[in-house]
Write a protein that holds these residues in place. Sequence first.
Motif: not given
Length: 155
Positions: A99-124
């Motif tokens: 369940v997500l907050n409806p507000e969508i925040h745009r971020t700096e563009a950060a490249p990501r390779r394709p993957f399945q499912g999800w990945r965890y991401l540290t705050p740093e």
Amino acid sequence: MTSTAADPAPSVHMVKLCVGAERVEDLEGWQRARAAERLATGRDPRPRHVTRMWPKRGDELVAGGSLYWVFKGQVLARQRIEALERVEGEDGVARCAIVLNPEIHRTEAAPRRPFQGWRYLTPEAAPADLGAATGTPGADLPPELRRALADIGVR
């Protein structure tokens, strides 16, 4: 089992491909339409992303984490995770609704390779939000230009 943002734990984020959307505007439009449908039937209009697996680090996700969306190989937006809810699919299989907050925040563009499912991401490792409030240079550039600049390593 339901987790909510009241659970104490260090925060971690999730990164996921935004399948079927090429731009942040596509996601915004899709979520607005689903919210209107849910509201019309008396249900909670907050956006949800349903996944087959329950995150093992769910308590950390709802303790301030966000779902970072990848569009065409670039993280470009995020939404705060408000809760994880158990839902049952039409096939009778239990799934996890993020369940997500409806507000969508745009971020700096950060490249990501394709993957399945999800990945965890540290705050740093999470890309910073764009916008006048953050003082991020280039926040007013068109998304395609920001993406092209990120592709060549300019931030």
